[in-house]
Design a protein around this motif. Structure first.
Motif, short mmCIF file in Angstrom:
data_model
loop_
_atom_site.label_atom_id
_atom_site.label_comp_id
_atom_site.label_asym_id
_atom_site.label_seq_id
_atom_site.Cartn_x
_atom_site.Cartn_y
_atom_site.Cartn_z
N MET A 1 0.84 -1.18 0.00
CA MET A 1 0.00 0.00 0.00
C MET A 1 0.89 1.25 0.00
O MET A 1 1.85 1.34 0.73
N SER A 2 0.53 2.21 -0.82
CA SER A 2 1.28 3.45 -0.93
C SER A 2 0.78 4.48 0.06
O SER A 2 -0.40 4.54 0.38
N ASP A 3 1.70 5.32 0.52
CA ASP A 3 1.34 6.41 1.41
C ASP A 3 0.81 7.59 0.60
O ASP A 3 1.24 7.83 -0.53
N ALA A 4 -0.12 8.34 1.18
CA ALA A 4 -0.73 9.50 0.51
C ALA A 4 0.09 10.76 0.78
O ALA A 4 0.43 11.05 1.93
N PHE A 5 0.38 11.50 -0.28
CA PHE A 5 1.09 12.77 -0.22
C PHE A 5 0.35 13.79 -1.07
O PHE A 5 -0.35 13.43 -2.01
N PHE A 6 0.52 15.08 -0.74
CA PHE A 6 0.02 16.14 -1.61
C PHE A 6 1.21 16.89 -2.16
O PHE A 6 2.29 16.90 -1.58
N PHE A 7 1.01 17.54 -3.31
CA PHE A 7 2.01 18.41 -3.90
C PHE A 7 1.53 19.85 -3.72
O PHE A 7 0.52 20.25 -4.29
N GLY A 8 2.26 20.62 -2.92
CA GLY A 8 1.96 22.03 -2.71
C GLY A 8 2.82 22.88 -3.61
O GLY A 8 4.01 22.62 -3.76
N TYR A 9 2.24 23.90 -4.22
CA TYR A 9 2.97 24.75 -5.18
C TYR A 9 2.83 26.23 -4.87
O TYR A 9 3.34 27.07 -5.58
N GLY A 10 2.12 26.57 -3.79
CA GLY A 10 1.91 27.96 -3.39
C GLY A 10 2.22 28.12 -1.92
O GLY A 10 3.34 27.87 -1.47
N SER A 11 1.21 28.46 -1.13
CA SER A 11 1.43 28.67 0.30
C SER A 11 1.85 27.39 1.02
O SER A 11 2.52 27.46 2.05
N LEU A 12 1.47 26.23 0.49
CA LEU A 12 1.85 24.98 1.13
C LEU A 12 3.36 24.69 1.02
O LEU A 12 3.87 23.82 1.71
N VAL A 13 4.06 25.44 0.17
CA VAL A 13 5.52 25.30 0.11
C VAL A 13 6.14 25.88 1.38
O VAL A 13 7.21 25.46 1.82
N ASN A 14 5.44 26.81 2.00
CA ASN A 14 5.92 27.43 3.23
C ASN A 14 5.51 26.56 4.42
O ASN A 14 4.35 26.54 4.82
N ARG A 15 6.45 25.86 5.00
CA ARG A 15 6.17 24.94 6.10
C ARG A 15 5.59 25.63 7.33
O ARG A 15 5.02 24.98 8.19
N ARG A 16 5.74 26.97 7.41
CA ARG A 16 5.18 27.71 8.54
C ARG A 16 3.65 27.79 8.46
O ARG A 16 3.01 28.21 9.42
N THR A 17 3.06 27.42 7.32
CA THR A 17 1.61 27.52 7.15
C THR A 17 0.89 26.21 7.44
O THR A 17 -0.33 26.14 7.30
N HIS A 18 1.64 25.18 7.79
CA HIS A 18 1.01 23.88 8.04
C HIS A 18 1.90 23.04 8.93
O HIS A 18 3.06 23.37 9.18
N ASP A 19 1.35 21.94 9.42
CA ASP A 19 2.15 21.02 10.24
C ASP A 19 2.12 19.61 9.68
O ASP A 19 2.19 18.63 10.41
N PHE A 20 2.03 19.50 8.35
CA PHE A 20 2.04 18.18 7.72
C PHE A 20 3.43 17.57 7.88
O PHE A 20 4.44 18.23 7.67
N PRO A 21 3.48 16.28 8.23
CA PRO A 21 4.77 15.63 8.45
C PRO A 21 5.46 15.24 7.15
O PRO A 21 4.85 15.27 6.08
N GLU A 22 6.67 14.87 7.28
CA GLU A 22 7.47 14.32 6.19
C GLU A 22 7.33 15.12 4.90
O GLU A 22 6.85 14.64 3.88
N ALA A 23 7.76 16.34 4.93
CA ALA A 23 7.72 17.22 3.76
C ALA A 23 9.06 17.19 3.04
O ALA A 23 10.12 17.12 3.68
N HIS A 24 9.00 17.24 1.71
CA HIS A 24 10.21 17.18 0.88
C HIS A 24 10.05 18.09 -0.34
O HIS A 24 8.98 18.10 -0.95
N PRO A 25 11.12 18.78 -0.74
CA PRO A 25 11.08 19.49 -2.02
C PRO A 25 10.83 18.48 -3.14
O PRO A 25 11.31 17.34 -3.08
N ALA A 26 10.08 18.90 -4.15
CA ALA A 26 9.74 18.01 -5.25
C ALA A 26 9.48 18.85 -6.50
O ALA A 26 9.50 20.08 -6.45
#
Length: 188
Positions: free
Chosen positions: A1-26
C-alpha cells in the motif's frame, strides 16, 4: 500500500503555514501555476493548469493516515488530481501524490474586486526561498502566469490568515520579483 502525499505549489511550500509531516522538495511535470479567482473565495489565489512540457517546483508532504478531510477543507475551492507519475521526489518508497487545482469551469481572471493579496505572495515567496533559494524564487516568478492581476498591498494589516513575518531581505525579494514581472500593486 502506498502512502498518501500532496504536492503544494503555493502557500503549502511554506512549512510555517502547516504542520504536515514528512515534507520534501519536489517537482511536478505537466502543470503550470496561474493566478485565478474562484467563486468560493473573495480573493484570488494560485492554481495549476495542465501545461505539457512545463515543470514547477513545490513541496510534497504526507497526509497523516491518508485522511484528506483537513486538507480538503483547507483547499475547498480546489479539486484533487492524481499526479504520482509526474512528480520527481526524494522519498524512497511508493507514494501516491495528488495536486489541487481550481476546476476550469470555476476559474475566473482576478480583478479589482477579487485581487491577489500581497501577504499571500509574501508567504509563497518566503516558502520558495527557504526550500529552493534565490534561484527557486526566480523560477517561481517565471513559471507562474497572470502577473498582470491586481495585487493588493495588505502588508500593514494582512488579510491572508496564514500571513507570516518577513525579514527585510525577504520583502525585498518579493518586491524585486514583482517588479521584474511587471505586477501592479494596489495600495490600500
Amino acid at each position: 500500500m502506498s502512502d498518501a502525499f500532496f504536492f503544494g505549489y503555493g502557500s503549502l511550500v511554506n512549512r510555517r503555514t502547516h504542520d504536515f509531516p514528512e515534507a520534501h522538495p519536489a517537482r511536478v511535470s505537466g502543470w503550470r501555476r496561474a493566478w485565478r479567482h474562484s467563486p468560493l473565495r473573495d480573493v484570488s489565489f494560485l492554481t495549476v493548469v495542465p501545461s505539457p512540457g512545463a515543470v514547477i517546483d513545490g513541496l510534497i508532504a504526507a497526509v497523516p493516515g491518508a485522511d484528506w478531510t483537513a486538507l480538503d477543507e483547507r483547499e475547498r475551492a480546489y479539486h484533487r488530481h492524481p499526479v504520482t507519475r509526474a512528480v520527481a521526489h526524494p522519498v524512497g518508497r511508493d507514494i501516491e501524490v495528488a495536486i489541487y487545482a481550481i476546476p476550469g469551469v470555476d476559474q475566473a481572471v482576478p480583478s479589482a474586486a477579487h485581487p491577489v493579496l500581497l501577504s499571500y505572495v509574501d508567504v509563497v515567496v518566503q516558502g520558495f526561498l527557504t526550500e529552493f533559494g534565490e534561484a527557486g524564487v526566480r523560477h517561481f516568478f517565471e513559471t507562474t502566469d497572470g502577473w498582470e492581476v491586481p495585487i493588493l498591498d495588505d502588508r500593514a494589516a494582512p488579510r491572508y490568515r496564514r500571513a507570516q513575518s518577513l525579514s527585510g531581505a525577504e520583502r525585498d525579494m518579493v518586491d524585486d520579483g514583482l517588479a521584474t514581472v511587471g505586477a501592479g500593486i494596489v495600495r490600500l
